[in-house]
Design a protein around this motif. Structure first.
Motif, mmCIF file in Angstrom:
data_model
loop_
_atom_site.group_PDB
_atom_site.id
_atom_site.type_symbol
_atom_site.label_atom_id
_atom_site.label_comp_id
_atom_site.label_asym_id
_atom_site.label_seq_id
_atom_site.Cartn_x
_atom_site.Cartn_y
_atom_site.Cartn_z
ATOM 1 N N LEU A 60 0.855 -1.191 0.000
ATOM 2 C CA LEU A 60 0.000 0.000 0.000
ATOM 3 C C LEU A 60 0.888 1.236 0.000
ATOM 4 O O LEU A 60 1.362 1.689 1.042
ATOM 5 C CB LEU A 60 -0.925 -0.002 1.225
ATOM 6 N N ASN A 61 1.135 1.777 -1.181
ATOM 7 C CA ASN A 61 1.965 2.982 -1.322
ATOM 8 C C ASN A 61 1.084 4.221 -1.313
ATOM 9 O O ASN A 61 0.197 4.363 -2.164
ATOM 10 C CB ASN A 61 2.758 2.942 -2.629
ATOM 11 N N VAL A 62 1.321 5.114 -0.364
ATOM 12 C CA VAL A 62 0.606 6.394 -0.348
ATOM 13 C C VAL A 62 1.592 7.478 -0.779
ATOM 14 O O VAL A 62 1.922 8.384 -0.031
ATOM 15 C CB VAL A 62 -0.015 6.678 1.035
ATOM 16 N N THR A 63 2.067 7.311 -1.998
ATOM 17 C CA THR A 63 3.074 8.206 -2.566
ATOM 18 C C THR A 63 2.635 8.624 -3.961
ATOM 19 O O THR A 63 1.927 7.896 -4.649
ATOM 20 C CB THR A 63 4.437 7.500 -2.680
ATOM 21 N N PRO A 64 3.082 9.803 -4.414
ATOM 22 C CA PRO A 64 2.756 10.220 -5.776
ATOM 23 C C PRO A 64 3.726 9.686 -6.824
ATOM 24 O O PRO A 64 3.486 9.828 -8.017
ATOM 25 C CB PRO A 64 2.856 11.746 -5.695
ATOM 26 N N ASP A 65 4.830 9.031 -6.391
ATOM 27 C CA ASP A 65 5.901 8.704 -7.345
ATOM 28 C C ASP A 65 6.412 7.278 -7.224
ATOM 29 O O ASP A 65 7.514 6.978 -7.659
ATOM 30 C CB ASP A 65 7.075 9.678 -7.173
ATOM 31 N N SER A 66 5.629 6.352 -6.650
ATOM 32 C CA SER A 66 6.063 4.963 -6.633
ATOM 33 C C SER A 66 6.177 4.462 -8.066
ATOM 34 O O SER A 66 5.374 4.830 -8.931
ATOM 35 C CB SER A 66 5.059 4.114 -5.853
ATOM 36 N N PHE A 67 7.165 3.577 -8.326
ATOM 37 C CA PHE A 67 7.423 3.148 -9.706
ATOM 38 C C PHE A 67 6.227 2.411 -10.299
ATOM 39 O O PHE A 67 5.998 2.452 -11.509
ATOM 40 C CB PHE A 67 8.661 2.233 -9.755
ATOM 41 N N GLY A 89 2.332 4.799 -8.284
ATOM 42 C CA GLY A 89 2.448 6.144 -7.743
ATOM 43 C C GLY A 89 1.195 6.969 -7.974
ATOM 44 O O GLY A 89 0.716 7.097 -9.093
ATOM 45 N N GLY A 90 0.656 7.543 -6.892
ATOM 46 C CA GLY A 90 -0.511 8.397 -6.985
ATOM 47 C C GLY A 90 -1.831 7.669 -6.960
ATOM 48 O O GLY A 90 -2.885 8.272 -6.740
ATOM 49 N N LYS A 91 -1.820 6.359 -7.182
ATOM 50 C CA LYS A 91 -3.063 5.582 -7.270
ATOM 51 C C LYS A 91 -3.817 5.561 -5.954
ATOM 52 O O LYS A 91 -5.037 5.541 -5.916
ATOM 53 C CB LYS A 91 -2.747 4.158 -7.729
ATOM 54 N N HIS A 92 -3.073 5.537 -4.841
ATOM 55 C CA HIS A 92 -3.705 5.478 -3.526
ATOM 56 C C HIS A 92 -3.273 6.668 -2.680
ATOM 57 O O HIS A 92 -3.161 6.561 -1.455
ATOM 58 C CB HIS A 92 -3.346 4.163 -2.822
ATOM 59 N N ASN A 93 -3.045 7.794 -3.372
ATOM 60 C CA ASN A 93 -2.469 8.953 -2.693
ATOM 61 C C ASN A 93 -3.533 9.839 -2.055
ATOM 62 O O ASN A 93 -3.426 11.051 -2.057
ATOM 63 C CB ASN A 93 -1.616 9.765 -3.676
ATOM 64 N N ASN A 94 -4.616 9.254 -1.565
ATOM 65 C CA ASN A 94 -5.544 9.957 -0.690
ATOM 66 C C ASN A 94 -6.115 8.935 0.273
ATOM 67 O O ASN A 94 -6.088 7.727 0.015
ATOM 68 C CB ASN A 94 -6.638 10.682 -1.486
ATOM 69 N N ILE A 95 -6.617 9.405 1.392
ATOM 70 C CA ILE A 95 -6.979 8.507 2.481
ATOM 71 C C ILE A 95 -8.049 7.517 2.059
ATOM 72 O O ILE A 95 -7.934 6.306 2.298
ATOM 73 C CB ILE A 95 -7.434 9.311 3.706
ATOM 74 N N ALA A 127 -6.673 -1.130 0.893
ATOM 75 C CA ALA A 127 -6.254 -2.019 1.977
ATOM 76 C C ALA A 127 -7.343 -3.057 2.269
ATOM 77 O O ALA A 127 -7.060 -4.254 2.425
ATOM 78 C CB ALA A 127 -5.938 -1.214 3.227
ATOM 79 N N HIS A 128 -8.591 -2.603 2.347
ATOM 80 C CA HIS A 128 -9.700 -3.532 2.574
ATOM 81 C C HIS A 128 -9.780 -4.567 1.448
ATOM 82 O O HIS A 128 -10.011 -5.753 1.704
ATOM 83 C CB HIS A 128 -11.019 -2.764 2.677
ATOM 84 N N ARG A 129 -9.582 -4.116 0.231
ATOM 85 C CA ARG A 129 -9.646 -5.044 -0.905
ATOM 86 C C ARG A 129 -8.548 -6.102 -0.798
ATOM 87 O O ARG A 129 -8.806 -7.289 -1.025
ATOM 88 C CB ARG A 129 -9.513 -4.272 -2.214
ATOM 89 N N MET A 130 -7.330 -5.686 -0.450
ATOM 90 C CA MET A 130 -6.229 -6.646 -0.344
ATOM 91 C C MET A 130 -6.490 -7.660 0.765
ATOM 92 O O MET A 130 -6.189 -8.850 0.610
ATOM 93 C CB MET A 130 -4.896 -5.911 -0.120
ATOM 94 N N VAL A 131 -7.054 -7.215 1.876
ATOM 95 C CA VAL A 131 -7.382 -8.147 2.958
ATOM 96 C C VAL A 131 -8.434 -9.143 2.481
ATOM 97 O O VAL A 131 -8.340 -10.353 2.726
ATOM 98 C CB VAL A 131 -7.867 -7.388 4.209
ATOM 99 N N ASP A 132 -9.456 -8.645 1.785
ATOM 100 C CA ASP A 132 -10.502 -9.522 1.259
ATOM 101 C C ASP A 132 -9.925 -10.547 0.274
ATOM 102 O O ASP A 132 -10.434 -11.671 0.166
ATOM 103 C CB ASP A 132 -11.589 -8.705 0.566
ATOM 104 N N ASP A 148 -2.126 -11.282 4.233
ATOM 105 C CA ASP A 148 -1.888 -11.558 5.649
ATOM 106 C C ASP A 148 -1.329 -10.347 6.374
ATOM 107 O O ASP A 148 -1.442 -10.250 7.599
ATOM 108 C CB ASP A 148 -0.891 -12.710 5.794
ATOM 109 N N ILE A 149 -0.688 -9.451 5.634
ATOM 110 C CA ILE A 149 -0.055 -8.253 6.186
ATOM 111 C C ILE A 149 -0.265 -7.132 5.174
ATOM 112 O O ILE A 149 -0.221 -7.377 3.957
ATOM 113 C CB ILE A 149 1.463 -8.457 6.403
ATOM 114 N N ILE A 150 -0.475 -5.918 5.649
ATOM 115 C CA ILE A 150 -0.495 -4.740 4.777
ATOM 116 C C ILE A 150 0.764 -3.937 5.054
ATOM 117 O O ILE A 150 1.052 -3.604 6.209
ATOM 118 C CB ILE A 150 -1.745 -3.867 5.028
ATOM 119 N N ASP A 151 1.525 -3.629 3.989
ATOM 120 C CA ASP A 151 2.770 -2.861 4.125
ATOM 121 C C ASP A 151 2.527 -1.446 3.632
ATOM 122 O O ASP A 151 2.377 -1.207 2.423
ATOM 123 C CB ASP A 151 3.879 -3.532 3.319
ATOM 124 N N LEU A 152 2.471 -0.507 4.544
ATOM 125 C CA LEU A 152 2.131 0.883 4.265
ATOM 126 C C LEU A 152 3.393 1.724 4.172
ATOM 127 O O LEU A 152 4.194 1.754 5.109
ATOM 128 C CB LEU A 152 1.210 1.402 5.380
#
Length: 394
Positions: A146-153, A156-162, A169-174, A178-182
């Motif tokens: 889970l990257n909350v950055t505007p410039d991830s390779f 980037g920017g896809k999840h850059n708002n709360i 994150a909910h989708r990945m858990v569903d 097993d772990i979310i890496d923020l």
């Protein structure tokens, strides 16, 4: 007459014992013979000719051998690497002899014994994070990125708002994470470092919601001790340090204070190595020592070879081939290959078309000892993991 025969491939003692059981070997005999069936190649670096000569003679005396440089015999070199070849039983006998020798060989014997124990396999156990537990070694764990950055390779920017970050994150858990890496700072090639304040502003608001709304542990991907401390205060469960305690010397004390699991990644600023796997193991061993000295318990440490960080595409492929060589550390291994540039180079595909290539590296990584895989495409990789586990973790 043609006899039916084939070779066996066994890395761990339990694999040998299964073969003895198939034959119907006596239990006492199996215990005696198992160390004879496990052959190990162990490389030791930078020994003096005197040290190397003693080790070689002891190995030969027990039926093993040791390869050294040509100049060792006449002492025309100051140092030599040594490649040891023998069964576990032969090593154990040699270790007893080396403990009686001078020239720091007793210390070497202790380290060699520890390595043999580590190579025996990592028994399943529980990874404890605060008041919860994760099974480690029974199955491969999936860490969703889970990257909350505007410039991830990759995203980037896809999840850059709360709201978008929480929904993802909910989708990945569903989907089975097993772990979310923020993470709030990109590590792509040529990335722009962000300030402490900016990283906190990106990560903490999302974390505050996640600790209330999702049931799986949350890892914080950061190299800054202050970010780690604030995240742990809010309720994060794991720290994922891409510089293995070396970017911020306060990181070790923060993790030790909270006694949470710590992922330590190999990383460096160039791609120059004397010996890729040897250098990586030494780097990680030094970071492990730093962690333990700070009070971090060894059971909380996870190592990561750092695919794509300080390596060429060819070096990344070599790490995948040789991933088992990290077994000597005796610690869980996290592997992060998802959508990495080596896949793009091999398949000539952009980052958003690397799912199949990622799946191949995940499967190979698990077969070579990975305990946790860090991925973007959780649904697809959970399927790869489950299928690979059915083959590997029988």
């Amino acid at each position: 007459m043609s006899f039916n025969m084939h070779n066996l491939v066994a890395v761990h003692r339990d694999e040998i014992m299964k073969e003895f059981n198939k034959i119907g070997t006596d239990a006492g005999g199996s215990a005696i013979m198992a160390p004879k069936a496990l052959h190990r190649l162990i490389k030791i670096y930078d020994l003096t000719p005197r040290q190397a000569n003693i080790i070689k003679q002891e190995m030969l005396g027990k039926g093993g051998d040791a390869a050294v440089t040509r100049g060792m015999v006449d002492s025309s070199v100051d140092k030599t690497d040594v490649l040891l070849m023998g069964t576990e039983k032969q090593y154990r006998a040699v270790i007893k002899k080396l403990r009686l020798q001078p020239f720091k060989l007793a210390s070497l014997a202790d380290q060699l014994a520890e390595m043999l124990n580590n190579l025996g396999g990592r028994p399943p156990r529980e990874l404890i994070y605060r008041d919860k537990k994760l099974p480690l070694g029974e199955r491969t764990l999936v860490m969703g990125i889970l990257n909350v950055t505007p410039d991830s390779f990759s995203d980037g920017g896809k999840h850059n708002n709360i709201d978008a970050a929480i929904a993802w994150a909910h989708r990945m858990v569903d989907e089975g994470a097993d772990i979310i890496d923020l993470g709030g700072e990109s590590t792509r090639p040529g990335y722009t470092p962000v300030s402490l304040e900016e990283e906190l502003d990106r990560v903490i608001p999302v974390l505050e919601v996640l600790v209330r709304e999702i049931s799986v542990p949350i890892s914080i991907d950061t190299t800054k001790a202050a970010v780690a401390r604030r995240a742990l205060e809010v309720g994060a469960h794991i720290i994922n340090d891409q510089w293995a305690l070396r970017a911020d010397r306060d990181m070790a004390s923060v993790v030790a204070e909270y006694q949470v699991p710590l992922v330590m990644m190999h990383n460096q600023n160039d791609t120059v190595y004397r010996d890729l796997m040897g250098d990586m193991v030494q780097f990680l061993r030094e970071s492990i020592a730093m962690a333990e000295q700070a009070g971090i318990v060894r059971e909380n440490i996870i190592v990561d070879p750092g695919i794509g960080l300080g390596k060429t595409a060819e070096q990344n492929l070599e790490i995948l081939r040789c991933l088992r060589e990290l077994d000597c550390l005796g610690l869980p291994v996290l592997l992060g290959t998802s959508r990495k540039s080596m896949i793009g180079k091999v398949l000539d595909l952009p980052f958003d078309q690397r799912v199949e290539g990622t799946g191949a590296t995940v499967a190979l990584g698990i077969a070579n000892g990975a305990d946790i895989v860090r991925v973007h495409d959780v649904k697809e990789m959970v399927r790869v993991v489950r299928m690979t586990d059915a083959v590997v973790r029988y």
